[in-house]
Design an enzyme around this catalytic site. Structure first.
Site, PDB file in Angstrom:
ATOM      1  N   THR A 185       0.817  -1.200   0.000  1.00  0.00           N
ATOM      2  CA  THR A 185       0.000   0.000   0.000  1.00  0.00           C
ATOM      3  C   THR A 185       0.859   1.261   0.000  1.00  0.00           C
ATOM      4  O   THR A 185       2.003   1.257   0.470  1.00  0.00           O
ATOM      5  CB  THR A 185      -0.958   0.021   1.200  1.00  0.00           C
ATOM      6  OG1 THR A 185      -1.771   1.197   1.138  1.00  0.00           O
ATOM      7  CG2 THR A 185      -0.207   0.009   2.508  1.00  0.00           C
ATOM      8  N   TYR A 240       1.369   6.893 -14.114  1.00  0.00           N
ATOM      9  CA  TYR A 240       1.737   7.174 -15.498  1.00  0.00           C
ATOM     10  C   TYR A 240       1.199   6.101 -16.431  1.00  0.00           C
ATOM     11  O   TYR A 240       0.743   5.053 -16.000  1.00  0.00           O
ATOM     12  CB  TYR A 240       3.271   7.202 -15.640  1.00  0.00           C
ATOM     13  CG  TYR A 240       3.919   8.390 -15.027  1.00  0.00           C
ATOM     14  CD1 TYR A 240       3.817   9.633 -15.624  1.00  0.00           C
ATOM     15  CD2 TYR A 240       4.645   8.277 -13.847  1.00  0.00           C
ATOM     16  CE1 TYR A 240       4.430  10.737 -15.074  1.00  0.00           C
ATOM     17  CE2 TYR A 240       5.259   9.377 -13.291  1.00  0.00           C
ATOM     18  CZ  TYR A 240       5.149  10.600 -13.911  1.00  0.00           C
ATOM     19  OH  TYR A 240       5.759  11.683 -13.361  1.00  0.00           O
ATOM     20  N   ASN A 297     -15.679   4.419  -3.886  1.00  0.00           N
ATOM     21  CA  ASN A 297     -15.109   4.571  -2.548  1.00  0.00           C
ATOM     22  C   ASN A 297     -16.132   5.205  -1.610  1.00  0.00           C
ATOM     23  O   ASN A 297     -16.306   6.414  -1.600  1.00  0.00           O
ATOM     24  CB  ASN A 297     -13.851   5.444  -2.622  1.00  0.00           C
ATOM     25  CG  ASN A 297     -13.065   5.426  -1.326  1.00  0.00           C
ATOM     26  OD1 ASN A 297     -13.291   4.579  -0.472  1.00  0.00           O
ATOM     27  ND2 ASN A 297     -12.159   6.365  -1.172  1.00  0.00           N
ATOM     28  N   ARG A 316     -15.740   0.013   1.322  1.00  0.00           N
ATOM     29  CA  ARG A 316     -16.425   0.448   2.544  1.00  0.00           C
ATOM     30  C   ARG A 316     -17.945   0.424   2.370  1.00  0.00           C
ATOM     31  O   ARG A 316     -18.644   1.236   2.966  1.00  0.00           O
ATOM     32  CB  ARG A 316     -15.947   1.837   2.972  1.00  0.00           C
ATOM     33  CG  ARG A 316     -14.445   1.932   3.150  1.00  0.00           C
ATOM     34  CD  ARG A 316     -14.057   3.256   3.771  1.00  0.00           C
ATOM     35  NE  ARG A 316     -12.622   3.416   3.812  1.00  0.00           N
ATOM     36  CZ  ARG A 316     -11.978   4.251   4.618  1.00  0.00           C
ATOM     37  NH1 ARG A 316     -12.649   5.002   5.461  1.00  0.00           N
ATOM     38  NH2 ARG A 316     -10.680   4.362   4.580  1.00  0.00           N
ATOM     39  N   PRO A 366      -3.752  -4.641   8.023  1.00  0.00           N
ATOM     40  CA  PRO A 366      -3.629  -5.853   8.844  1.00  0.00           C
ATOM     41  C   PRO A 366      -2.948  -5.608  10.183  1.00  0.00           C
ATOM     42  O   PRO A 366      -3.157  -6.366  11.137  1.00  0.00           O
ATOM     43  CB  PRO A 366      -2.797  -6.795   7.970  1.00  0.00           C
ATOM     44  CG  PRO A 366      -2.026  -5.880   7.069  1.00  0.00           C
ATOM     45  CD  PRO A 366      -2.952  -4.734   6.793  1.00  0.00           C
ATOM     46  N   CYS A 411      -3.015   0.018  11.547  1.00  0.00           N
ATOM     47  CA  CYS A 411      -2.229   1.265  11.497  1.00  0.00           C
ATOM     48  C   CYS A 411      -0.952   1.182  12.333  1.00  0.00           C
ATOM     49  O   CYS A 411      -0.498   2.181  12.889  1.00  0.00           O
ATOM     50  CB  CYS A 411      -3.071   2.459  11.928  1.00  0.00           C
ATOM     51  SG  CYS A 411      -4.439   2.820  10.831  1.00  0.00           S
ATOM     52  N   GLY A 416       1.593  -2.317   4.603  1.00  0.00           N
ATOM     53  CA  GLY A 416       2.380  -1.094   4.640  1.00  0.00           C
ATOM     54  C   GLY A 416       3.766  -1.460   5.149  1.00  0.00           C
ATOM     55  O   GLY A 416       3.889  -2.232   6.095  1.00  0.00           O
ATOM     56  N   SER A 448       7.911   0.251   5.718  1.00  0.00           N
ATOM     57  CA  SER A 448       8.773   1.424   5.606  1.00  0.00           C
ATOM     58  C   SER A 448      10.232   1.050   5.380  1.00  0.00           C
ATOM     59  O   SER A 448      11.082   1.925   5.224  1.00  0.00           O
ATOM     60  CB  SER A 448       8.656   2.301   6.866  1.00  0.00           C
ATOM     61  OG  SER A 448       8.958   1.549   8.025  1.00  0.00           O
ATOM     62  N   GLN A 501      11.012  -5.116   6.918  1.00  0.00           N
ATOM     63  CA  GLN A 501       9.587  -5.277   7.228  1.00  0.00           C
ATOM     64  C   GLN A 501       8.856  -5.992   6.106  1.00  0.00           C
ATOM     65  O   GLN A 501       8.035  -6.875   6.353  1.00  0.00           O
ATOM     66  CB  GLN A 501       8.946  -3.910   7.463  1.00  0.00           C
ATOM     67  CG  GLN A 501       9.312  -3.246   8.767  1.00  0.00           C
ATOM     68  CD  GLN A 501       8.632  -1.895   8.920  1.00  0.00           C
ATOM     69  OE1 GLN A 501       7.880  -1.456   8.044  1.00  0.00           O
ATOM     70  NE2 GLN A 501       8.902  -1.210  10.023  1.00  0.00           N
TER      71      GLN A 501
END
Length: 376
Positions: free
Chosen positions: A85, A119, A169, A199, A254, A257, A331, A333, A337
């Site tokens: 993500t 793009y 969305n 949602r 998952p 946050c 997610g 960083s 991870q």
């Protein structure tokens, strides 16, 4: 606008000439403010273009190597069971790290990238999805036929002839039937191949499906929903019948946050997501009474993770044990991870026996029960 890329054909990469052309086009673009939004996805295109056919195994080889599976409900789209993500790319990491993560993910079988706008590079090798609901002014929001059909303007900004999946969305209660008719029109006009929901409640999805069948329109193929150890009701009870018979599920957050990572132990470390501007709501949640209860449960789950020889973030990929979930958006960083999460497919999921699952449920104390469970 949010965009996801799914690279379903590894043989259609972006050449260096294409990369150079993109750079020239971008440099000449009059909209410098918008250009910065495209940077992350441009890096995806460049990264994929630098991978040769020989260096990227096929999806069947990736399945053997990483345990990655590919599907999206009943649609026929081959989407990896893990996706990457865009959320951690919004100022938390450098452009170079973002490019490393995307390339590493692709090399390890992930073909779903949930990012910003994109793009037109390598169009034949990408499945691109976009979400619509929020416009600029109040009158430009929602899912009216006018707003949906104006997707053409978004395609021009994206420099694309079409997108593969358009996600509605959030539902628009003012336009239940019009949404289905407009999405069908968009698909019939070649501006999109499929449409999905994000949602939406099961009742709203079912209504859209029924309207589509009754009036010979095109139904949605996928629902995006939040799903993690502390958020289970919708995916585990409300949507299973839809997932089996109608739509696929693409779930997000998952790690709740980052809460399930274990790094928030009664405090908010500097440079964590909860310390960033705009995430005060997350900081308040972590430091609340409920947040402290969740941290206590995570300490008990840590003991289970240690017995299984894994980490808490790997245990959180427990989401994929749910057969109704086609893909989980991650997610990350840093590269450690990302590889940690990818490793969970083979290292953790096979160890989640019924007894382990029952132990996790007992600690969480939030397993939802359907009417069918009560009858049995």
């Amino acid at each position: 606008m949010q965009v996801s890329l799914v690279c379903t054909d590894h043989r259609g990469g972006v050449s260096r000439n294409t990369e150079d052309r993109l750079n020239r086009q971008n440099a000449n673009s009059p909209n410098t403010g918008t250009r910065s939004k495209f940077r992350a996805v441009a890096m995806v295109a460049r990264s994929l273009g630098q991978l040769s056919v020989q260096s990227v195994p096929s999806s069947s080889e990736q399945s053997m190597k990483t345990g990655m599976k590919y599907n999206l409900g009943k649609s026929g789209l081959r989407v990896s069971c893990l996706g990457l993500t865009w959320v951690t790319f919004g100022g938390q990491i450098t452009d170079e790290m973002a490019e490393q993560l995307m390339t590493l993910a692709y090399e390890n079988g992930i073909n779903l990238f949930d990012t910003a706008e994109v793009y037109a590079a390598g169009r034949s090798s990408l499945v691109i999805t976009t979400k619509i609901f929020w416009g600029g002014a109040e009158t430009e929001r929602g899912l009216s036929r006018k707003h949906i059909i104006e997707l053409k303007a978004s395609l021009e900004r994206l420099q694309l002839d079409y997108v593969d999946v358009v996600f509605a969305n959030r539902p628009d209660p003012n336009t239940p039937m019009e949404t289905v008719r407009a999405m069908t029109h968009v698909i019939n006009q070649g501006m999109a191949m499929y449409w999905g929901t994000s949602r939406w409640s099961p009742m709203e999805i079912m209504e859209a499906y029924s309207v589509a069948r009754q009036f010979n329109q095109i139904p949605p193929i996928c629902e995006q929903a939040e799903y993690h150890m502390f958020q289970r009701e919708k995916v585990e009870v409300q949507l299973p019948e839809l997932f089996h018979k109608i739509v696929g599920a693409m779930t997000w957050s998952p790690l709740a946050c980052g809460i399930i990572s274990g790094k928030y132990d009664g405090r908010v470390p500097p440079y964590s997501r909860a310390s960033l501007k705009g995430y005060q709501w997350l900081k308040d949640k972590i430091l609340s009474e409920e947040g402290r209860r969740q941290q206590a449960k995570l300490k008990e789950l840590q003991a289970i993770a240690e017995r299984l020889g894994c980490t808490l973030p790997q245990l959180a990929i427990w989401c994929l044990r749910n057969e109704g979930v086609s893909s989980v958006l991650l997610g990350a960083s840093n590269t450690d991870q990302l590889m940690e999460n990818i490793g969970a497919i083979q290292q953790v999921l096979p160890k989640l026996s019924s007894s382990i699952t029952h132990e996790v449920d007992s600690i969480l104390g939030n397993k939802p029960y359907s009417k069918k469970d009560y009858r049995s």
